[in-house]
Structure formats: C-alpha cells, structure tokens
Design a protein around this motif. Structure first.
Motif, short mmCIF file in Angstrom:
data_model
loop_
_atom_site.label_atom_id
_atom_site.label_comp_id
_atom_site.label_asym_id
_atom_site.label_seq_id
_atom_site.Cartn_x
_atom_site.Cartn_y
_atom_site.Cartn_z
N ASN A 36 0.85 -1.18 0.00
CA ASN A 36 0.00 0.00 0.00
C ASN A 36 0.89 1.24 0.00
O ASN A 36 1.50 1.57 1.00
CB ASN A 36 -0.88 -0.01 1.26
CG ASN A 36 -2.33 0.16 0.94
OD1 ASN A 36 -2.72 0.24 -0.21
ND2 ASN A 36 -3.14 0.21 1.97
N ILE A 37 0.97 1.92 -1.13
CA ILE A 37 1.76 3.14 -1.24
C ILE A 37 0.80 4.32 -1.14
O ILE A 37 -0.20 4.37 -1.86
CB ILE A 37 2.51 3.20 -2.59
CG1 ILE A 37 3.42 2.00 -2.78
CG2 ILE A 37 3.27 4.51 -2.72
CD1 ILE A 37 4.62 1.96 -1.89
N ILE A 38 1.10 5.26 -0.25
CA ILE A 38 0.28 6.45 -0.08
C ILE A 38 1.17 7.68 -0.14
O ILE A 38 2.40 7.57 -0.06
CB ILE A 38 -0.50 6.42 1.27
CG1 ILE A 38 0.47 6.35 2.45
CG2 ILE A 38 -1.47 5.25 1.31
CD1 ILE A 38 -0.19 6.49 3.82
N SER A 43 4.74 8.21 1.59
CA SER A 43 5.52 6.97 1.70
C SER A 43 6.95 7.22 1.22
O SER A 43 7.17 7.96 0.26
CB SER A 43 4.91 5.87 0.84
OG SER A 43 3.67 5.45 1.35
N HIS A 44 7.90 6.59 1.88
CA HIS A 44 9.29 6.64 1.44
C HIS A 44 9.52 5.43 0.55
O HIS A 44 9.18 4.31 0.92
CB HIS A 44 10.23 6.64 2.64
CG HIS A 44 10.15 7.91 3.42
ND1 HIS A 44 10.88 9.02 3.10
CD2 HIS A 44 9.37 8.26 4.46
CE1 HIS A 44 10.58 10.00 3.92
NE2 HIS A 44 9.66 9.56 4.76
N VAL A 45 10.06 5.68 -0.65
CA VAL A 45 10.20 4.63 -1.66
C VAL A 45 11.57 4.71 -2.33
O VAL A 45 12.30 5.69 -2.17
CB VAL A 45 9.10 4.76 -2.75
CG1 VAL A 45 7.72 4.53 -2.16
CG2 VAL A 45 9.18 6.11 -3.45
N GLU A 97 10.30 10.46 -1.69
CA GLU A 97 9.01 10.49 -1.02
C GLU A 97 7.91 10.71 -2.04
O GLU A 97 8.02 11.56 -2.92
CB GLU A 97 9.00 11.61 0.01
CG GLU A 97 7.73 11.67 0.82
CD GLU A 97 7.78 12.77 1.87
OE1 GLU A 97 6.71 13.23 2.27
OE2 GLU A 97 8.89 13.15 2.29
#
Length: 46
Positions: free
Chosen positions: A6-8, A11-13, A26
């Motif tokens: 679940n990416i919102i 979120s740190h990616v 981010e």
C-alpha cells in the motif's frame, strides 16, 4: 508477482535513476497508476 504494498502520499520509496541505479524519495502525488516522487537529490520522478 511480489507481495502487494500500500503506497500512499508521504511513503518513502526507492525509484529507478539512470545515473545511480536506485535513489530514495518520497511520494508527493498519486493519480490512478501515476505517481510523482521527489528524490533526496531534488529530482522529480513520475
């Protein structure tokens, strides 16, 4: 297929970068399947 995530917004990616292979950032915006990421070096990735 990997595990669903679940990416919102916020979120740190990790994002692909042609200069350094992967860079952290981010999530700033999500529109359907399109995501805008601001990387730690200030680049915007879509």
């Amino acid at each position: 297929m990997g595990t669903p995530v679940n990416i919102i917004v916020g979120s740190h990616v990790w994002a692909e970068d042609s200069e350094v292979a992967w860079i952290d950032g981010e999530v700033k915006e999500i529109h359907g399947r399109d995501v805008t990421i601001i990387t730690t070096n200030g680049k915007t990735v879509s």
